[in-house]
Enzyme design. Structure first.
Site, PDB file in Angstrom:
ATOM      1  N   GLY A  57      20.165  34.566 -56.542  1.00  0.00           N
ATOM      2  CA  GLY A  57      19.884  35.667 -55.630  1.00  0.00           C
ATOM      3  C   GLY A  57      20.369  36.976 -56.224  1.00  0.00           C
ATOM      4  O   GLY A  57      21.092  36.991 -57.233  1.00  0.00           O
ATOM      5  N   CYS A  58      19.977  38.069 -55.606  1.00  0.00           N
ATOM      6  CA  CYS A  58      20.314  39.393 -56.155  1.00  0.00           C
ATOM      7  C   CYS A  58      21.811  39.666 -56.014  1.00  0.00           C
ATOM      8  O   CYS A  58      22.490  39.990 -57.002  1.00  0.00           O
ATOM      9  CB  CYS A  58      19.491  40.471 -55.468  1.00  0.00           C
ATOM     10  SG  CYS A  58      19.460  40.391 -53.662  1.00  0.00           S
ATOM     11  N   TYR A  59      22.347  39.523 -54.797  1.00  0.00           N
ATOM     12  CA  TYR A  59      23.787  39.740 -54.624  1.00  0.00           C
ATOM     13  C   TYR A  59      24.590  38.781 -55.500  1.00  0.00           C
ATOM     14  O   TYR A  59      25.530  39.194 -56.191  1.00  0.00           O
ATOM     15  CB  TYR A  59      24.186  39.554 -53.160  1.00  0.00           C
ATOM     16  CG  TYR A  59      23.800  40.669 -52.217  1.00  0.00           C
ATOM     17  CD1 TYR A  59      24.180  41.989 -52.447  1.00  0.00           C
ATOM     18  CD2 TYR A  59      23.069  40.400 -51.060  1.00  0.00           C
ATOM     19  CE1 TYR A  59      23.847  43.005 -51.546  1.00  0.00           C
ATOM     20  CE2 TYR A  59      22.734  41.412 -50.156  1.00  0.00           C
ATOM     21  CZ  TYR A  59      23.118  42.707 -50.402  1.00  0.00           C
ATOM     22  OH  TYR A  59      22.793  43.696 -49.515  1.00  0.00           O
TER      23      TYR A  59
END
Lengths: 346, 346, 346, 346
Positions: free
Chosen positions: C149-151
């Site tokens: 995921g991005c985070y």
């Protein structure tokens, strides 16, 4: 094949955009980026996005080996290139000026609009106006190229087919143009602060903008006679992009489809002009970071007023990208070399 | 004096803006805010900025005591007010409709543009078009007010003086209008996402926008004859604000100063129209949250094309603020009551 | 060498970003972009920036020749890849899933956070978590890659060196993360409208965000023991970019310079991790459109609290770019192929 | 009752915001707005939003009849008020300083952080720190008020209840703060241009920001002992608003509901502090233009880390609005006089 390139005045937005494009250009070797104020400091120190891509340091103009370059781009304020170009040309360097110094044929007209005497009027005739869609042939052998302004690029590409065919009343043209804030350059001005320019929209230079004579010169050449233009630029709360909404009155019966066909034909061979299908409208974000000019043509309510929508990225097709396109043409390279990036959307 | 007020359809931007303005209006008692979907939920739960200011809960339209109100504002989608207004009027309630239902005189025209049959054509003649600068006298005794659209407000206030005096060719008017995204309403549409609409600029509805007939109707009335208008709206990457750039061709000799004097005189008694001094240009941010319309007049290069710049906050003078202004006139209140806020700049 | 590639679910932002990157990838042939809703329509009709670059039409998943592809990217909502991956893997297709379906080792944990039973728990052990800076070796031979995921990408790259060396108290880690609106995807939601999300800043998911277990799983692996993390994501008024501000308490004496040296060493061989010089701070715009993660390390007031700043473009290193990086590793290509673009600044 | 007021240094954002608020204050007569550079020019010429509301011209400080005012606000750069306040106080004028000159008790500490010797150390003890939620009683009779900084207001109001009750480890507090660009003032700096600061997010002043000692002084007073604070400010791409995300570790067992009840009780009598219901999170836009501070309290995953969210408008509760609130208290007016405006949303 590697072409040695220098950039004079590389600390502004047109300069940093040249660096962004040329750093990845397959046929270019970046030799020098000049800045009087930043001399000695690293380019990537000023422009964080160039870390790992450009390891040059800025060098003072006088100490830059510009004469050993094959080509030099001037990304300087108006008034600089007209002083420095001659010496480079005499040394056999080909020059592309992104400022306004060589855009107007008439030195007197230039002086009226730019408030200073022209330092090299003799070069004005030699300089080739760098709009490839009009002057490609002349650009191939050009020693000195006057790279068009951002508004002039968007407005001329939008009006040219109509004027070349004499389909509209050339005496009452209207160009309502909107530009992102980067068009004003990387200048510390209160009016350009995020706090002042975002979440707001305003017109400026309504009484007379310096791009007016440049646009008029190009449109008159296309029409084969003098033209009348009302040009109103607006500051838009975004970073990049120009949207020109153009209005002209038909002097002959035509449908939007007729006109669209004309535009498609006129730009059929152009790698960077994209005429949209009927009913579609261009968005500036869809050319953000790319060298495309995207056009749409309408005749609202089947009347006599033609509306042309023209969008570009003011820093690419409106400045550095078009300069690289001209460079490619001048050196016989693939016209799209270094310009293949897809617009960054969203 | 306290006037009982209800708002039908209070979950959109015009509705929440009415709540923001009326909650602080000295002469108003907010009785009801209706919403079918949100019935029973607190208004401040949906609109965080109204916490500590509005403690109503949304109520279903049918259960709202609207007939006990002195005035009811419709902030509903088109097609709702034309069904609900009659019953309220019969009950002696005065109605201000912020939708388009009663703006056009001609039911057939309305049906062509809005794609449905008009439910109360008989009310179209009674409805007073709520542009105070034109219809103040009629508004005083109006039972039913059709509050103007946002674009129509900005464009009409900008063109009126020229057309009333017959100074321009009314057959070829151009209105290049730019609006913030709130003009599209509080609707979940991909095209209005921050990721889609910010950092970009585009035209829309070039082939024909619903505000065109409303503007044309008003301009024709001012000119005393039919007019020709090319209207191109654009989506601007900001929340609030409309900037209309208007173009017309002079049919008589006049200077910008002559025209400015005319505008100053025409709007001398208007509390919410501000004509700027020569050379100044309005910014949308300087009317953000306020009910002002600010105007500038230019004749570029001393030609024959007049350029008028007109800015408003689309949610205030372009919607809820003008509705409150009309309400003040209808009930004999200070026209500026509840509308004295200064624009939020920066 | 040309590798046949398909994209399942190409109408969202991760999908369109994959199209943008793969269209220019030297070793890729784009075979299919699927969409159930848009089947039959042209990709460039939906994504104007892909005109002249992608001439595919969307095709329904079932009719796409995905099994003839060498690699298939899933850019689908959670819950789709876990149903479709098996069949492709059995057909010898290598799968890169950009959704969360294969990110968590524990099917029960996945079900708790994603609210549905996992359809292919047996694949969870085989799936390689696609963070090249941790799992490059395993990725070379991976059949199934769970793209982070991005985070989680921004937070893990920022904390890894500290945890791998056991220099901080792993039981009280804090990640204060800020993301642009594109992180929420291309979904028509009122809260993501320009009018709602611009000119504002807010936290969300404070009570518990789905990326928390993914981050914790990765950090625990790095620390070699369970960790405690407080993760607070925020919605930032911009399109692209994640800025993670990380806080941890030193359990041993160290200077910022010591820690920086550690980071430089840890990421010395990483093509897309850039550790900044002392005192410099990363900006999200300087990675906009690029695959870089840029890091800075501070120990304010010479105390015991380490502050790490980590920025990425959530759609590139945080999604599609990292997926392409993983693809390059899986197929033995230059890891930077198709990822050489310089960030678009300004 | 009409109180004569002067503003020293009225060309910045805190100054223009004071003008916006005081122009509509029922008990205030605006006597003077000073500016050395703009002396003689109209205030509304510089601030278009003040047209029709403020008809003062700027006057040079020395020629302003400040001594005839009942109250004078200093909206000047740091270092000015400490030189000019004494003379006004001696003349019986009450002074509210919006700069940092009188915020720190310790002249040596002030000199360390502000890089100049303090010109009036003797006034530091008399100056009342203008946080009404802490010093209301002292403010009633104050001659000289040190108006708090924007970050210090948001951070202190968020931490106070926890520290006053000694519920958290005061030695390891973390304040991750995000501010809109107006917090940097109306200064022509490249880094604050729309082109540089929009569409990007970054931290700054991580090594040490001038608001750190001010916050520490206030928190230590609340805790009754010295505290340890890590403060990381960030520049957010918006005009107005501060969002502080605060982290502290509980030293006693407590639920989020316990803590919320404590906050509700602590701020029960406060007109401008709004504690949200469980699970709700504040947005900066919902206080845009208003004097509210809105708070939420969380204990994620039922751990020991408390997360407090605190939002204000940096120009209102963080500067001019709080100054007017202090003014109201000093002169025995309704504390909300001139501060009743509802936030502008959207």
């Amino acid at each position: 094949m590697s072409i040695a390139v220098g950039i004079v005045g590389a600390t502004g937005y047109t300069g940093s955009e040249l660096l962004r494009l040329l750093a990845l250009h397959p046929d270019v070797e970046l030799r020098a980026a000049t800045s009087r104020d930043m001399a000695g400091q690293s380019v990537a120190g000023l422009f964080q996005h160039l870390r790992r891509h450009v390891d040059l340091a800025f060098v003072a103009p006088e100490s830059a080996a510009l004469k050993e370059c094959d080509a030099v781009f001037f990304a300087t304020p108006n008034g600089t290139a007209m002083r420095g170009a001659k010496e480079l040309l005499d040394a056999g360097v080909r020059v592309i000026d992104l400022s306004a110094d060589f855009r107007l044929r008439d030195a007197g007209e230039w002086q009226r609009w730019y408030g200073m005497e022209h330092a090299s009027p003799s070069l004005l005739n030699e300089a080739v106006y760098g709009l490839p869609e009009v002057n490609r042939a002349a650009l191939r052998s050009a020693r000195l190229v006057a790279n068009p302004g951002c508004y002039p690029t968007a407005v001329q590409l939008g009006f040219l087919p109509l004027l070349e065919r004499g389909l509209v009343d050339q005496s009452r043209l209207i160009a309502d143009a909107k530009s992102g804030a980067s068009g004003a350059g990387r200048k510390a001005e209160v009016g350009l602060l995020l706090t002042e320019a975002s979440e707001s929209f305003k017109a400026y230079g309504v009484a007379g903008h310096r791009h007016l004579p440049e646009i008029s010169q190009g449109l008159a050449a296309a029409a084969g006679k003098s033209i009348g233009l009302t040009f109103v630029p607006h500051l838009t709360p975004m970073i990049r992009g120009i949207h020109a909404t153009l209005y002209a009155e038909l002097t002959t019966a035509a449908t939007a489809e007729d006109l669209r066909a004309l535009y498609v034909e006129r730009y059929a061979a152009e790698p960077f002009v994209d005429v949209m299908e009927p009913g579609l409208m261009p968005e500036t974000r869809a050319v953000r970071g790319s060298n495309f000019c995207r056009l749409s043509i309408f005749i609202p309510q089947g009347g006599r007023t033609v509306v042309v929508l023209s969008v570009i990225d003011n820093l690419v097709k409106g400045a550095a990208g078009q300069a690289v396109q001209n460079f490619n043409i001048m050196f016989g390279l693939d016209e799209q070399a270094g310009l293949s990036a897809i617009a960054l959307q969203p």
